[in-house]
Structure formats: C-alpha cells, structure tokens
Design an enzyme around this catalytic site. Structure first.
Site, PDB file in Angstrom:
ATOM      1  N   HIS A  98       0.810  -1.044   0.137  1.00 23.22           N
ATOM      2  CA  HIS A  98      -0.148  -0.092  -0.020  1.00 23.22           C
ATOM      3  C   HIS A  98       0.728   1.351   0.056  1.00 23.22           C
ATOM      4  O   HIS A  98       0.305   2.366   0.281  1.00 23.22           O
ATOM      5  CB  HIS A  98      -1.115  -0.043   1.206  1.00 23.22           C
ATOM      6  CG  HIS A  98      -2.181  -1.063   0.478  1.00 23.22           C
ATOM      7  ND1 HIS A  98      -2.136  -2.032   0.384  1.00 23.22           N
ATOM      8  CD2 HIS A  98      -3.674  -0.559   0.592  1.00 23.22           C
ATOM      9  CE1 HIS A  98      -3.295  -2.519   0.088  1.00 23.22           C
ATOM     10  NE2 HIS A  98      -4.142  -1.584   0.150  1.00 23.22           N
ATOM     11  N   ASP A 161      -6.314   4.882   9.908  1.00 24.13           N
ATOM     12  CA  ASP A 161      -7.670   4.778   9.427  1.00 24.13           C
ATOM     13  C   ASP A 161      -8.137   3.634   8.776  1.00 24.13           C
ATOM     14  O   ASP A 161      -9.458   3.530   8.591  1.00 24.13           O
ATOM     15  CB  ASP A 161      -7.841   6.154   8.618  1.00 24.13           C
ATOM     16  CG  ASP A 161      -7.600   7.429   9.097  1.00 24.13           C
ATOM     17  OD1 ASP A 161      -7.619   7.570  10.497  1.00 24.13           O
ATOM     18  OD2 ASP A 161      -7.436   8.572   8.458  1.00 24.13           O
ATOM     19  N   GLU A 274      -9.782  13.935  14.833  1.00 22.38           N
ATOM     20  CA  GLU A 274      -9.269  14.172  13.208  1.00 22.38           C
ATOM     21  C   GLU A 274     -10.088  15.389  12.859  1.00 22.38           C
ATOM     22  O   GLU A 274     -10.861  15.987  13.444  1.00 22.38           O
ATOM     23  CB  GLU A 274      -9.699  12.835  12.554  1.00 22.38           C
ATOM     24  CG  GLU A 274      -8.571  11.729  12.623  1.00 22.38           C
ATOM     25  CD  GLU A 274      -8.221  10.854  11.529  1.00 22.38           C
ATOM     26  OE1 GLU A 274      -8.725  11.106  10.472  1.00 22.38           O
ATOM     27  OE2 GLU A 274      -7.563   9.942  11.685  1.00 22.38           O
TER      28      GLU A 274
HETATM   29  P1  FAD Z   1       4.279  -1.888   2.130  1.00 21.97           P
HETATM   30  O1  FAD Z   1       3.737  -0.806   1.342  1.00 21.97           O
HETATM   31  O2  FAD Z   1       4.138  -3.196   1.374  1.00 21.97           O
HETATM   32  O3  FAD Z   1       5.807  -1.270   2.649  1.00 21.97           O
HETATM   33  C1  FAD Z   1       6.065  -0.151   3.114  1.00 21.97           C
HETATM   34  C2  FAD Z   1       7.416   0.007   3.475  1.00 21.97           C
HETATM   35  O4  FAD Z   1       7.867  -0.755   4.499  1.00 21.97           O
HETATM   36  C3  FAD Z   1       8.405  -0.765   2.344  1.00 21.97           C
HETATM   37  O5  FAD Z   1       9.734  -0.043   2.271  1.00 21.97           O
HETATM   38  C4  FAD Z   1       8.740  -2.081   2.991  1.00 21.97           C
HETATM   39  O6  FAD Z   1       9.876  -2.742   2.457  1.00 21.97           O
HETATM   40  C5  FAD Z   1       8.670  -1.949   4.207  1.00 21.97           C
HETATM   41  N1  FAD Z   1       8.016  -3.106   5.041  1.00 21.97           N
HETATM   42  C6  FAD Z   1       7.038  -3.775   4.857  1.00 21.97           C
HETATM   43  N2  FAD Z   1       6.919  -4.704   5.823  1.00 21.97           N
HETATM   44  C7  FAD Z   1       7.863  -4.700   6.446  1.00 21.97           C
HETATM   45  C8  FAD Z   1       8.452  -5.361   7.522  1.00 21.97           C
HETATM   46  N3  FAD Z   1       7.620  -6.591   8.163  1.00 21.97           N
HETATM   47  N4  FAD Z   1       9.518  -5.438   8.253  1.00 21.97           N
HETATM   48  C9  FAD Z   1      10.083  -4.150   7.630  1.00 21.97           C
HETATM   49  N5  FAD Z   1       9.920  -3.583   6.807  1.00 21.97           N
HETATM   50  C10 FAD Z   1       8.860  -3.830   6.276  1.00 21.97           C
HETATM   51  N6  FAD Z   1      -0.900   5.250   7.380  1.00 21.97           N
HETATM   52  C11 FAD Z   1      -1.002   5.792   8.626  1.00 21.97           C
HETATM   53  O7  FAD Z   1      -0.087   5.908   9.267  1.00 21.97           O
HETATM   54  N7  FAD Z   1      -2.352   5.874   8.921  1.00 21.97           N
HETATM   55  C12 FAD Z   1      -3.444   5.936   7.958  1.00 21.97           C
HETATM   56  O8  FAD Z   1      -4.741   6.327   8.443  1.00 21.97           O
HETATM   57  C13 FAD Z   1      -3.283   5.332   6.720  1.00 21.97           C
HETATM   58  N8  FAD Z   1      -4.320   4.995   5.888  1.00 21.97           N
HETATM   59  C14 FAD Z   1      -4.065   4.651   4.881  1.00 21.97           C
HETATM   60  C15 FAD Z   1      -5.129   4.268   3.896  1.00 21.97           C
HETATM   61  C16 FAD Z   1      -4.913   3.496   2.706  1.00 21.97           C
HETATM   62  C17 FAD Z   1      -6.182   3.426   1.781  1.00 21.97           C
HETATM   63  C18 FAD Z   1      -3.512   3.442   2.276  1.00 21.97           C
HETATM   64  C19 FAD Z   1      -3.369   2.841   0.747  1.00 21.97           C
HETATM   65  C20 FAD Z   1      -2.417   3.488   3.076  1.00 21.97           C
HETATM   66  C21 FAD Z   1      -2.755   4.301   4.165  1.00 21.97           C
HETATM   67  N9  FAD Z   1      -1.716   4.410   5.146  1.00 21.97           N
HETATM   68  C22 FAD Z   1      -1.787   5.059   6.364  1.00 21.97           C
HETATM   69  C23 FAD Z   1      -0.143   4.262   4.709  1.00 21.97           C
HETATM   70  C24 FAD Z   1       0.368   3.083   5.120  1.00 21.97           C
HETATM   71  O9  FAD Z   1       0.850   3.106   6.458  1.00 21.97           O
HETATM   72  C25 FAD Z   1       1.349   2.641   4.293  1.00 21.97           C
HETATM   73  O10 FAD Z   1       1.177   2.407   3.025  1.00 21.97           O
HETATM   74  C26 FAD Z   1       2.523   1.643   4.796  1.00 21.97           C
HETATM   75  O11 FAD Z   1       3.553   1.487   4.161  1.00 21.97           O
HETATM   76  C27 FAD Z   1       1.792   0.083   5.117  1.00 21.97           C
HETATM   77  O12 FAD Z   1       1.435  -0.374   4.066  1.00 21.97           O
HETATM   78  P2  FAD Z   1       1.919  -1.740   3.769  1.00 21.97           P
HETATM   79  O13 FAD Z   1       1.684  -2.535   5.089  1.00 21.97           O
HETATM   80  O14 FAD Z   1       1.140  -2.512   2.572  1.00 21.97           O
HETATM   81  O15 FAD Z   1       3.631  -1.698   3.446  1.00 21.97           O
END
Ligand code: FAD
Length: 520
Positions: A98, A161, A274
């Site tokens: 994401h 969120d 918020e």
């Molecule tokens: P990825 O996008 O897959 O990874 C993000 C980064 O973290 C990459 O660099 C990856 O290599 C690293 N990573 C992933 N897993 C690990 C692990 N296990 N150990 C070490 N590194 C790792 N964020 C907020 O804070 N508050 C919100 O309310 C919020 N709402 C969102 C709503 C939507 C619809 C979306 C799309 C995103 C939102 N986000 C929010 C953002 C979200 O926190 C980031 O996208 C975050 O990267 C988590 O997504 P992911 O788990 O898919 O991680």
C-alpha cells in the site's frame, strides 16, 4: 502427473528459462538453492504483482523472485545468501503493497519477501490477556489483529484509518490516526520486536534488550531489518462509538478547537480527534465521508456559504454498552467548549469494530465504481502548529482552488507522545498537524483530476512550503536525492547512517525507499 500439474510444471520451467536467459543463471540458481520451509516463486504473474503498489504511479522493475516465507528463519536464510554473495542483491519486505512510490520494490536483481500472504507455518496472532499484549507475525494485517484480540475483549490502542495494512509496514513508518494525540503513533505502542537484520541475524529487541535496534527499526522505513514479529500493547476494547462531525467556516476557530481537544487528557476527553477540509461533496472528494448520509438532518450545502472552504472536525467517544445512559451527557459536556457552526452537528453511533473498519466500506464503494485501482499521487505532510494557518492560506485557499480530487485530512498531534529515539521524523514543535492530500487521478474527466496536474500541484505545494519557510516533514516520505534525505532526517541523519552501517552494511534492505546507494 495430472494434466493441470503438467501444464503448471511447463509454465514454471518456461518462466525460469526465460529468467535465466534474461539475468544469467547464477543468481537464480543461488536463490533457488536456498533451503526454505516456505517457497520461492518465479512466475511472471507473481513477479508482476509485486512490482506495482497502491500508488499505481509507475511500475517498478520486476524482481528476480518472490519469497513466501513460513518463518523468520526463511527470511534470514535469504538475507544471509544476499549478504554473503560476491555481488550482494536487494531484498525488500512487502507488507500489503500500500505504498505510493514503489517503496516495497527491489528492482530487477532483487527478491521481494511477501510478508502478508499467509503461508503454512506463519504464526497466528497470540493474545496474552493477562499481560495485555498480542504477538503477531510482521506481515499480519491490522484487521486480523483486531479480530483476534476482540475474541478476548481487547484491542490495540493506536490505529491507522484503514486496517488492510500490515503490521511491519505501518511500524516501518509510524502508524497514525485520531488516537495518536493521546496514545502516540502505533510505534509508541510496541513492546518487543523480532527483526532479521541486513546481515541475516535474527535479533530480539525491546526497551530492555538491543534498544538501539528496537528504536531504529520503529519508523525506520525498513532500512535496518525485516520485522518478523511484533508485540503490541492492548487495552480493554470499547463496545460502541459515538461518532460526531461538526463544521467550521473559520480555519482559526477549527484549529483552536482541535488543539484544545488534544490538550485534554484523563477520563474526560474524546478518544479520537481528526478533521478534514471540505471543498465539495463529490464521491471522489469525500469517499472517506460516507458518514454524511441522507438520514442526516443537515445538508452540508445548506451550511456552506458561497461555496467557500469548510472544515469538518471529527471526534468520537468510546463507551461500553453499560454506559449508554451516560454517554449523551458526557458528550454534551465535552462539546460545550467547542465553537462549531451550531446547526452543523452530524452524529451516528456504531460498534467499535465498524468504526475502526470504516474506510474499508468506502473502499468497497469505490471498487464497485472502478475508482479504487487508479493512480494515487498522495502527499502526506507534518506541518508545525505555528505555520498551519499560513499553510491554509497558501494551500487550501490558494494552490488547491476549489478542486481537490480526494479527501484532505488535517489533525494535530502531540510530539511528547512520539519517542525521540525512534527513526520517525516530525517537525520541531510540541504540536504538529498531519495534512494528508489523498487524491485519486482519473484518466477521463476534468484536467484538474489528471495525474500530471495533481503531481504538479504536489510539487507546487512543496515549493510553496519551501519558499514560505514552513518546515514541513513528509510522512511516508518520498525523496529522490541523498541531499533531500539528509535534510529530511536533519539531526537524526548521522544516527540513521551509522545504524545502516551496523545493521545493513551492504545496503541490501528496502532499496525501494532510495535512501542509500544500491547493494555493494
Ligand atoms: P508496504 O507498502 O508493503 O511497505 C512499506 C515499506 O515498509 C516498504 O519499504 C517495505 O519494504 C517496508 N516493510 C513492509 N513490511 C515490513 C516488515 N515486516 N519489516 C520491515 N519493513 C517492512 N498510514 C497511516 O499511518 N495512517 C493511516 O490512516 C493510513 N491510511 C491509509 C489508507 C490507505 C487506503 C492506504 C493505501 C494507506 C494508508 N496509510 C496510512 C499508509 C500506510 O501506513 C503505508 O502504506 C504503509 O507502508 C503500510 O502499508 P503496507 O503494509 O502495505 O506496507
């Protein structure tokens, strides 16, 4: 062998042969030979699926392989191979993909570790009700953590969120929502981690043990290790939520009320604070605002004077069913001190789980209209309190005009709830705001909804902050030069760089963040 097995075998063989021709046999043979309990995949469709993300801004190069690990040891075996090779290769954890700008990708010579696909062997969340914590696999989605902890009447304290994000992914950033003013971000609510470093060591760390690594990994953008287990602090779960929205036409009054609310502690306070900017009521602009339903007695348009910008404060009070007689009175007392437009109160009441999962409902609505899988040039900024009014004038009432192309969240947080020792970066003031421009680009429609227009607007917003000397920090940062990263980290840079040298000296991990040079 059945016909299906034969054809999958042929497809797999074809895929491997194609890859061997493309990248040379040695890397693939080396990766294929790593002994893991999970499995590697080289299938073109799997490689393609990890080379794009929620941002859909541009596809990253496809990696060599994808690992579906079953344990921390699987991740460690892969990293030890990458680290020990004459030419080291990149390894990136992918949570739920994401990110916006390819942060979880590796480029064509790397291996992506798919943390969120449940594999045989990856542990289920384990709740310890007496100790009030849950142990979870790093790729677990927050929605599944919630389901499991609710079975014990417990829940994590600090949220995002949206719950379809992975634990490791949000802990690598911060994890914020309307509870952060009180509980701090998610990274302030972690008791212990298991981390596989860039040397392939599996290290347990906490406030007491390997403290430097513990704080460095929290908010560390995946630079020092892959989180394979996190111990998250819990609280008794509320059963219901009174969810209130009120409107303001004055930005100053709106922010004064928000700042007053986040200064309240103890029992008598709202549990979530918020807010967002309302420019118009279209679906794309307000998809997070499904709350405003036809049942609400007041239409926003009746409050809005001459189409000017309105601000919506969003607050909640959690309660237990046994308190349903007193919650009205409590809310009334808390709201007496606020100065919103009196005719603009929107109230609803729902189960705690439905409140936390509210954005998923909006996701389903957008998906049904093919508006979810579109490019998302999102920009998230932390703005210091002392300059938020200048930001309003320059951006909400200036650069954006009256077109937004997506929700714009704005809410303040208290810096003293963020541990200084974590790698997360915030402005240098006791109170700062998140401003989240969550825009969707459309291929047909008005010029102002197109990707290039929105990207250019983001650039202008950053340029405006720079020229007006508003010291913003990007949240979920995306920078393209080392100079920008050094400026982003400010006085944390030296520490960040020395942690990298210690825990990932060959620059193997999370190369998609583009902070350090590629593996050496
Ligand atoms: P990825 O996008 O897959 O990874 C993000 C980064 O973290 C990459 O660099 C990856 O290599 C690293 N990573 C992933 N897993 C690990 C692990 N296990 N150990 C070490 N590194 C790792 N964020 C907020 O804070 N508050 C919100 O309310 C919020 N709402 C969102 C709503 C939507 C619809 C979306 C799309 C995103 C939102 N986000 C929010 C953002 C979200 O926190 C980031 O996208 C975050 O990267 C988590 O997504 P992911 O788990 O898919 O991680």
């Amino acid at each position: 062998m059945t016909r299906e097995m034969t054809s999958s075998f042929l497809i797999m063989t074809f895929a491997i042969c194609t890859l061997i021709i493309a990248v040379g046999p040695s890397e693939l043979l080396r990766i294929g030979a790593i002994d893991v309990d999970g499995h590697f995949t080289f299938k073109p469709s799997d490689l393609a699926s990890v080379s794009s993300d929620f941002g859909m801004l541009k596809s990253a190069e496809e990696p060599l392989a994808v690992l579906h690990p079953s344990s921390a040891e699987d991740v460690a075996r892969l990293i030890r191979t990458a680290y020990g090779s004459a030419t080291a290769f990149p390894v990136s954890a992918r949570g739920h993909g994401h990110s916006i700008n390819g942060q979880a990708s590796t480029g064509r010579n790397g291996v992506v570790v798919e943390m969120s696909h449940r594999n045989k062997g990856t542990p289920e969340p384990l709740v310890e009700p007496e100790e009030m914590y849950v142990d979870v696999w790093g790729g677990e989605l927050w929605v599944d953590v919630l389901k499991k902890t609710l079975e014990h009447g417990l829940a994590p304290k600090s949220w995002t969120d949206y719950l379809y994000l992975s634990v490791g992914g949000t802990l690598s950033n911060a994890g914020i929502s309307g509870q952060a003013f009180h509980h701090g971000p998610q990274i302030s609510n972690v008791l212990e981690l298991d981390v596989v470093t860039g040397r392939g060591d599996v290290i347990r760390c906490s406030e007491e043990e390997n403290t430097r690594l513990f704080h460095g990994v929290l908010g560390g953008l995946g630079q020092f290790g892959i989180i394979t287990r996190a111990r998250i602090s819990l609280e008794p779960a509320p059963q219901r939520v009174r969810w209130i929205r009120v409107l303001y036409s004055s930005f100053e009054v709106f922010t004064e009320d928000q700042e007053y609310l986040i200064s309240m502690h103890g029992q008598s306070k709202f549990d979530y604070v918020e807010g967002f900017v309302i420019v118009d009521e279209g679906l794309v602009n307000n998809w997070r605002s499904s709350f405003f339903s036809p049942r609400n007695p007041v239409k926003i348009s009746s409050v809005s004077s001459n189409g000017s910008v309105l601000y919506c404060l969003e607050i909640t009070k959690n309660y237990h069913e046994s308190e349903s007689d007193t919650v009205d009175q409590e809310v009334e007392i808390l709201m007496k001190r606020l100065n919103f437009i009196p005719t603009s109160v929107f109230t609803t009441d729902l189960q705690y789980v439905d409140f936390l999962d509210r954005v998923h409902k909006a996701e389903l609505k957008l998906r049904s209209k093919n508006l979810w899988e579109v490019p998302h040039p999102w920009l998230n900024l932390f703005v210091p309190k002392s300059r938020i009014s200048d930001f309003d004038k320059g951006v909400f009432k200036g650069i954006l005009g009256n077109k937004t192309s997506g929700p714009i969240l704005i809410y303040p947080m208290n810096k003293d709830k963020w541990d200084k020792r974590s790698s997360a970066v915030t402005p240098d003031e006791e109170v700062f705001y998140l401003v989240a421009l969550l825009r969707s680009a459309l291929t047909h429609g008005e010029e102002t909804q197109k990707l290039e227009y929105l990207k250019d607007q983001n650039r202008r917003i950053l340029e405006f902050c720079d020229e007006a000397k508003i010291s913003v920090k990007q949240y979920l940062p995306h920078h393209t030069t080392q100079e920008e990263w050094v400026a982003h980290y400010g006085d944390k840079w030296d520490q960040f760089r020395s942690m990298k040298a210690e825990f990932d000296p060959r620059h193997i991990l999370a190369t998609g963040q583009r902070i350090f040079q590629n593996p050496s």
